[in-house]
Design a protein around this motif. Structure first.
Motif, short mmCIF file in Angstrom:
data_model
loop_
_atom_site.label_atom_id
_atom_site.label_comp_id
_atom_site.label_asym_id
_atom_site.label_seq_id
_atom_site.Cartn_x
_atom_site.Cartn_y
_atom_site.Cartn_z
N LEU A 16 -130.88 94.26 -37.37
CA LEU A 16 -131.12 92.89 -36.93
C LEU A 16 -131.31 92.81 -35.42
O LEU A 16 -131.89 91.85 -34.90
N GLY A 17 -130.85 93.83 -34.69
CA GLY A 17 -131.09 93.87 -33.25
C GLY A 17 -132.56 93.86 -32.90
O GLY A 17 -132.95 93.39 -31.82
N ALA A 18 -133.41 94.36 -33.83
CA ALA A 18 -134.85 94.33 -33.57
C ALA A 18 -135.36 92.90 -33.52
O ALA A 18 -136.26 92.57 -32.74
N GLN A 19 -134.80 92.00 -34.36
CA GLN A 19 -135.18 90.59 -34.30
C GLN A 19 -134.81 90.00 -32.96
O GLN A 19 -135.59 89.26 -32.35
N GLY B 156 -136.89 82.63 -34.90
CA GLY B 156 -137.56 83.10 -33.70
C GLY B 156 -138.28 84.42 -33.83
O GLY B 156 -138.86 84.91 -32.86
N TRP B 157 -138.26 85.05 -35.04
CA TRP B 157 -138.98 86.31 -35.22
C TRP B 157 -139.81 86.20 -36.49
O TRP B 157 -139.28 86.10 -37.58
N HIS C 196 -118.93 74.54 -36.53
CA HIS C 196 -120.27 75.01 -36.16
C HIS C 196 -120.38 76.52 -36.39
O HIS C 196 -119.39 77.25 -36.33
N ARG C 197 -121.61 76.99 -36.64
CA ARG C 197 -121.84 78.43 -36.55
C ARG C 197 -121.51 78.87 -35.13
O ARG C 197 -121.70 78.12 -34.17
N PHE C 198 -121.06 80.10 -34.99
CA PHE C 198 -120.61 80.54 -33.67
C PHE C 198 -121.76 80.66 -32.69
O PHE C 198 -121.63 80.30 -31.52
N ALA C 199 -122.89 81.19 -33.13
CA ALA C 199 -123.98 81.48 -32.19
C ALA C 199 -125.32 81.13 -32.82
O ALA C 199 -125.41 80.77 -33.99
N ARG C 200 -126.36 81.26 -32.01
CA ARG C 200 -127.74 81.19 -32.49
C ARG C 200 -128.49 82.34 -31.84
O ARG C 200 -127.99 83.00 -30.92
N VAL C 201 -129.70 82.60 -32.30
CA VAL C 201 -130.44 83.75 -31.78
C VAL C 201 -130.57 83.69 -30.27
O VAL C 201 -130.40 84.70 -29.57
#
Length: 383
Positions: A186-189, A260-261, A149-154
């Motif tokens: 990407l922190g802005a997203q 989500g952005w 799996h990908r490690f994380a999601r937004v």
């Protein structure tokens, strides 16, 4: 978590805090203010916001130190999978979870260890095991993934941000009970997604611009960024190169799904919003058109929104400087500077803008509108 094996496991978020300290005590009328700063895709909180490198004009390049000296308490988390925050030994800490070679065009896989796909080759490149890790630590052989799996999601990172906000309010006790959210790259997203009500390096410029933007790259800043990045990665600094006894170090960042952005989400935001970007930014989709697109998508009814675009500033504007004749304006005073003194560069403009925004909700005295900071650091309404 996308990988259900991680659900229920204990995890910790590293938060890098820089706060004001008053030599003779804080005056009773001085308000408590707090900000939470969110890093981008590849670098963790410390090298992004608290770089321990001298600024050419004196002081440090550190954004957090600049805000602290203005009386603002700052909290910069390294999101899960970054820095000293939890990565899990069978997650990003397993070199076998670095990406493998791609599937064949017909969808088959020709390699016994497995194959990978990527939804964003620029951000999540394939075969990082072969490119960076084949001799150290996998010892010449690619490994199958221990997680599929990908490690994380937004929304994994949204949870981290919300927990940091709660912690910042508890520790800093801001007078108005609120914090300012600041997202870099990407922190802005992630910040935008956090604010959604319905939610459950230095860049290289073209040669002509690099020559015109004298002093943009501050000598030694990139080396210090790498040093602090490796300080934050106890595993990755021991990987890479052909000699395990003398590794070159690998900067690791987790894979995650991105969503989500978008304009619809931006159009529903209600908090006052400052959007800031360098005109030379090539590190985001759309380049310098990214910030105006975000600003234009904000609700028309929002009365406290600002767009600030900075000449001779690229993706890492909080670490960029200025040298030579262009830094002394023919007329006017650099934003945040003193009359008669040269512009210190985009990093000083970034600090001054954040301080004014956090304290007053304005830029250059205005609560809304578009502004341009020119190559000498002078701010004016955009034309």
């Amino acid at each position: 978590m996308p990988d259900p094996r991680f659900d229920g496991r204990p995890a910790r978020i590293q938060v890098h805090r820089v706060r004001p300290v008053y030599a003779n005590g804080k005056c009773p009328g001085v308000a408590n203010r707090a900000a939470v700063l969110i890093h981008g895709r590849t670098e963790t909180a410390s090298p992004t916001f608290d770089l321990r490198h001298p600024a050419p004009e004196g002081g440090q390049l550190s954004t957090q130190e600049g805000l602290a000296r203005a009386g603002i308490d700052t909290f910069a988390p390294s999101l899960l999978g970054y820095g000293h925050s939890t990565r899990f030994d069978d997650g990003p800490n397993d070199p076998g979870n670095a990406s493998l070679r791609p599937y064949n065009a017909d969808g088959s896989c020709s390699h016994p260890e497995g194959c990978d796909r990527t939804h964003n080759p620029a951000a999540f490149a394939l075969d990082q095991q072969g490119a960076l890790l084949l001799t150290n630590p996998p010892a010449g052989q690619r490994r199958p993934h221990s997680s599929q799996h990908r490690f994380a999601r937004v929304d994994t990172f949204v949870r981290d941000i919300r927990q940091t906000i709660d912690d910042a309010i508890t520790r800093a006790q801001p007078t108005d009970g609120k914090v300012t959210l600041i997202g870099y790259s990407l922190g802005a997203q992630h910040v935008g997604r956090t604010l959604y009500a319905a939610n459950p390096g230095p860049s290289v410029l073209p040669p002509d611009r690099e020559a015109a933007c004298t002093g943009r790259v501050i000598p030694g800043a990139s080396d210090q960024t790498w040093k602090q990045t490796m300080e934050q990665d106890t595993e990755g600094r021991n990987w890479g190169g052909s000699d395990p006894g003398n590794p070159t170090g690998v900067n690791r960042s987790p894979t995650f799904s991105s969503y989500g952005w978008n304009p619809a989400v931006a159009g529903q935001l209600t908090p006052p919003t400052l959007v800031m970007q360098g005109f030379e930014d090539r590190g985001v989709p759309g380049g310098a058109a990214n910030a105006p697109a975000v600003y234009n998508a904000l609700p028309a009814s929002m009365t406290n929104k600002l767009l600030v675009q900075v000449q001779c500033a690229a993706h890492g504007l909080q670490l960029e400087g200025c040298t030579g004749p262009r830094c002394t304006p023919e007329s006017g005073t650099p934003y945040g500077g003193r009359p008669g003194e040269p512009w210190a560069g985009p990093h000083s403009t970034t600090k001054a803008a954040l301080i004014e925004w956090i304290k007053s909700g304005t830029f250059n005295g205005a609560a809304s509108g578009r502004f341009t900071v020119d190559e000498s650091g002078v701010a004016a309404p955009a034309t």
